[in-house]
Design an enzyme around this catalytic site. Structure first.
Site, PDB file in Angstrom:
ATOM      1  N   GLU A 118      33.638  39.168  41.410  1.00 26.74           N
ATOM      2  CA  GLU A 118      34.235  40.033  40.414  1.00 26.74           C
ATOM      3  C   GLU A 118      35.506  39.327  39.941  1.00 26.74           C
ATOM      4  OE1 GLU A 118      35.366  44.007  41.675  1.00 26.74           O
ATOM      5  OE2 GLU A 118      36.268  44.343  39.695  1.00 26.74           O
ATOM      6  N   ARG A 171      31.491  38.366  57.155  1.00 27.25           N
ATOM      7  CA  ARG A 171      32.586  37.786  56.375  1.00 27.25           C
ATOM      8  C   ARG A 171      33.369  36.815  57.232  1.00 27.25           C
ATOM      9  NH1 ARG A 171      33.912  41.435  52.135  1.00 27.25           N
ATOM     10  NH2 ARG A 171      35.834  40.377  51.576  1.00 27.25           N
ATOM     11  N   LYS A 219      41.353  40.590  48.111  1.00 24.26           N
ATOM     12  CA  LYS A 219      41.914  40.248  46.794  1.00 24.26           C
ATOM     13  C   LYS A 219      43.008  41.219  46.383  1.00 24.26           C
ATOM     14  CE  LYS A 219      37.901  39.463  44.741  1.00 24.26           C
ATOM     15  NZ  LYS A 219      36.947  39.283  43.646  1.00 24.26           N
TER      16      LYS A 219
HETATM   17  P1  ATP Z   1      37.520  42.409  47.533  1.00 28.04           P
HETATM   18  O1  ATP Z   1      38.523  41.575  48.266  1.00 28.04           O
HETATM   19  O2  ATP Z   1      38.067  42.983  46.269  1.00 28.04           O
HETATM   20  O3  ATP Z   1      36.730  43.352  48.396  1.00 28.04           O
HETATM   21  P2  ATP Z   1      35.336  40.608  47.505  1.00 28.04           P
HETATM   22  O4  ATP Z   1      35.991  39.718  48.480  1.00 28.04           O
HETATM   23  O5  ATP Z   1      34.142  41.380  47.856  1.00 28.04           O
HETATM   24  O6  ATP Z   1      36.433  41.537  46.889  1.00 28.04           O
HETATM   25  P3  ATP Z   1      33.858  39.504  45.302  1.00 28.04           P
HETATM   26  O7  ATP Z   1      34.387  38.858  44.075  1.00 28.04           O
HETATM   27  O8  ATP Z   1      33.058  40.733  45.140  1.00 28.04           O
HETATM   28  O9  ATP Z   1      35.103  39.751  46.219  1.00 28.04           O
HETATM   29  O10 ATP Z   1      33.076  38.463  46.186  1.00 28.04           O
HETATM   30  C1  ATP Z   1      32.058  37.637  45.711  1.00 28.04           C
HETATM   31  C2  ATP Z   1      31.151  37.256  46.834  1.00 28.04           C
HETATM   32  O11 ATP Z   1      31.870  36.596  47.867  1.00 28.04           O
HETATM   33  C3  ATP Z   1      30.506  38.475  47.458  1.00 28.04           C
HETATM   34  O12 ATP Z   1      29.137  38.219  47.571  1.00 28.04           O
HETATM   35  C4  ATP Z   1      31.165  38.606  48.788  1.00 28.04           C
HETATM   36  O13 ATP Z   1      30.287  39.133  49.734  1.00 28.04           O
HETATM   37  C5  ATP Z   1      31.566  37.166  49.124  1.00 28.04           C
HETATM   38  N1  ATP Z   1      32.754  37.166  49.981  1.00 28.04           N
HETATM   39  C6  ATP Z   1      33.938  37.741  49.727  1.00 28.04           C
HETATM   40  N2  ATP Z   1      34.784  37.592  50.764  1.00 28.04           N
HETATM   41  C7  ATP Z   1      34.120  36.911  51.721  1.00 28.04           C
HETATM   42  C8  ATP Z   1      34.452  36.445  53.029  1.00 28.04           C
HETATM   43  N3  ATP Z   1      35.648  36.660  53.571  1.00 28.04           N
HETATM   44  N4  ATP Z   1      33.505  35.775  53.726  1.00 28.04           N
HETATM   45  C9  ATP Z   1      32.309  35.533  53.180  1.00 28.04           C
HETATM   46  N5  ATP Z   1      31.936  35.936  51.960  1.00 28.04           N
HETATM   47  C10 ATP Z   1      32.814  36.625  51.225  1.00 28.04           C
END
Ligand code: ATP
Ligand code: MG
Length: 565
Positions: free
Chosen positions: A37, A264, A274
């Site tokens: 996003e 994650r 974020k």
């Molecule tokens: P927020 O921090 O706002 O919850 P988000 O980290 O989910 O956002 P996105 O832009 O939706 O951010 O993430 C894009 C992709 O990256 C998603 O498929 C998410 O699952 C993956 N992602 C985000 N953070 C991690 C992480 N710490 N480890 C592994 N994958 C991640």
């Protein structure tokens, strides 16, 4: 691949994919996507997801799309879109011509919503946000049906059309899926699928829409539209899977992606939310998204981490469903390993102390040769200038040795200047306050390159010629947080309470050997005995170049923890 190279064991997602290919599922085709996003910059957690999604596509002859899940226009903007594209490319991945936006599908998604209404599977609801929350129930109590749940299809179609036409204010009406208010899974309790948002300009669709589809509705259907075969996401979406399956069963988009969840990445001493990273930027705790202390890709690039070492790190931490809490030392070791092999060695003085070599001719400049790497000759050598006046580091001199281990320069003692001569300290010059401001030394011409027979000089220190050394600023970066898990620290504390007040030390009077005027922004070198440093991209202070410390030579935190523990 050479026969000695170990073939890494397959992770559970690769195993599933190999089975699917063997079974001829999706005619053996593999299609993944990375779906950020655009509401912030990418961080190290995203790197894990990028390496996984693009890596799977690469390894199984498939494709990986870059798709922006841009359903939340008031938090998103084009700066983030551009930064994300730059970071994915820099990490070494390529989406070819498959750059998509969920907003490309707004018209289609609207059509799907109308389809649900016609099937009696969605309704317009007038409850306020607060009422929706109360009606929703809890994990222990079932929800309550909305009084608007049984509106006729005709009425719903009419109201939804009028929502789109802009007849209602924000929050006045919502479109909800009609599923089950008693479901044990809260996501299934008639989730909102469209909301009204006036007065926002979407970075892709401008003001074309005043209703926006919700993330859960958009995400799974966008995957379906793109023909994604394996929809890889993090564990928090496991509970959303039944809802995604419901949408994909009710609406035939031609493909029902298989969702697989993994854990994650949580990295020690930092945060990857974020929302919180945005706070750090907006509230001025860091200089920006690319501040070298940030766990963002942009920050790590500016700090001097190579794309390859980040990819190596992501490979090594693996992909599983169990907790993925990784120590910072693990990441830093990947960075060090890469730089130890690839970074040319240079000399730089961070805390200068002037040395006058009294018996060296005043106007003589001597070009000496120094190897760029102690083990790897293929990295070549460079010239360094020797002159009557040089700088050494203040920490490399003490009037009296504090202990036997002190092999550096002491009053009346000898030390080797790396790649050059042995000098002896004859006189210590002090100012009125008694502070040491200069050393007067003498050099021994016979010691260039090696100790003459019978001569024992153990200490070797680095130096820079005062004649052509480059004045520079050096920034010593350290961990952003002192707590290993600032997000889950002691109760009653906020993650910001754990910011490391010592995460940046700026040294404004440093000297670098002259060859460093050739360094390119983003290039990382080893300052011998000091650590790895990267020429900052574009930031010049008072006409001086700025070097960022990428990583120390050794894991100094392990030492500190041992001492205090
Ligand atoms: P927020 O921090 O706002 O919850 P988000 O980290 O989910 O956002 P996105 O832009 O939706 O951010 O993430 C894009 C992709 O990256 C998603 O498929 C998410 O699952 C993956 N992602 C985000 N953070 C991690 C992480 N710490 N480890 C592994 N994958 C991640
Ligand atoms: Mg998300």
């Amino acid at each position: 691949m050479s026969s000695e190279e170990q073939v890494a064991p397959k992770n559970f997602i690769q195993q599933i994919i190999e089975k699917d290919i063997a079974a001829g599922k999706n005619s053996g085709k593999i299609a993944t996507r990375f779906p950020p996003e655009p509401n912030g910059y990418l961080h190290i957690g995203h790197a894990k997801s990028i390496c996984l999604n693009f890596g799977v596509a690469r390894d199984y002859n498939g494709t990986c799309n870059l798709r922006f899940d841009d359903t939340n226009p008031h938090k998103e903007n084009i700066e983030y879109v551009e930064a994300i594209k730059k970071d994915v490319q820099w990490l070494g991945f390529d989406w070819d011509d498959r750059l998509y936006y969920a907003s490309d599908y707004f018209e289609k998604l609207h059509g799907f919503a109308v389809e649900l209404i016609k099937k009696g599977k969605a309704y317009v609801c007038d409850l306020s946000a607060e009422d929706i929350r109360t009606y929703r129930g809890t994990l222990k109590t079932p929800g309550k049906d909305s009084p608007f749940r049984n509106r006729s299809v005709e009425e719903n179609l009419d109201l939804f059309a009028r929502m789109r036409a802009g007849e209602f204010k924000d929050g006045e009406k919502l479109l909800r899926a009609k599923i089950d208010m008693a479901s044990p899974n809260l996501n299934m309790r008639d989730p909102v699928i469209y909301r009204i948002r006036h007065g926002v300009v979407h970075h892709q669709t401008g003001e074309a829409w005043c209703i926006y589809p919700m993330y859960d509705f958009t995400h799974c259907l966008s995957d379906g539209i793109e023909g994604i075969t394996h929809s890889l996401c993090t564990l928090e979406f496991e509970d959303h899977r039944p809802l995604y399956d419901w949408f994909l069963n009710e609406i035939d988009v031609g493909c029902h992606p298989q969702q697989i969840e993994f854990s994650r990445l949580v990295l020690e001493s930092t945060i990857t939310s974020k929302r919180k990273l945005t706070e750090l930027v907006n509230e001025g705790f860091v200089e920006g998204w690319d501040d070298p202390r940030m766990p963002t890709i942009a920050g790590m690039r500016r700090r001097g981490y190579s794309a390859k070492s980040i990819r190596d790190f992501c490979e090594r931490i693996g992909v599983t469903r169990s907790d993925n809490f990784i120590e910072m030392a693990y990441l830093e070791n990947c960075i060090r390993e890469d730089l130890n092999t690839n970074a040319p060695r240079r000399m730089a003085i961070l805390h200068p102390l002037k040395v006058v070599i009294s018996n060296y001719p005043e106007d003589k400049l001597e070009q000496l040769s120094a190897a760029n790497h102690p083990q790897d000759e293929s990295l070549g050598s460079r010239e360094i200038t020797f002159s009557r006046e040089v700088y050494i580091d203040r920490n490399d001199f003490m009037e009296v040795a504090p202990n036997k281990k002190f092999k550096r320069l002491v009053s009346g003692g000898e030390v080797r200047l790396r790649n050059a001569y042995v000098i002896r300290c004859d006189e210590v010059i002090k100012n009125e306050q008694g502070e040491i401001i200069e050393l007067h030394c003498s050099y021994d011409e016979a010691t260039l390159g090696a100790n003459p027979e019978g001569r024992k000089v153990k200490g070797v220190i680095h130096w820079v010629s005062a004649n052509n050394g480059i004045a520079a600023e050096v920034r010593l970066y350290d961990r952003l947080f002192t707590h290993p898990n600032p997000d889950k620290a002691e109760e009653g504390t906020d993650y910001k309470d754990h910011l490391n007040s010592d995460s940046l030390r700026t040294l404004t009077h440093c000297y670098l050997e002259a060859s460093l005027d050739q360094a390119q922004p983003g290039e990382t070198v080893q300052f011998e005995r000091e650590g790895y440093f990267c020429l900052d991209s574009g930031h010049v202070v008072d006409d001086k170049p700025v070097f960022n410390r990428t990583v120390t030579l050794r894991d100094t935190w392990a030492k500190i923890e041992k001492k205090s523990g």
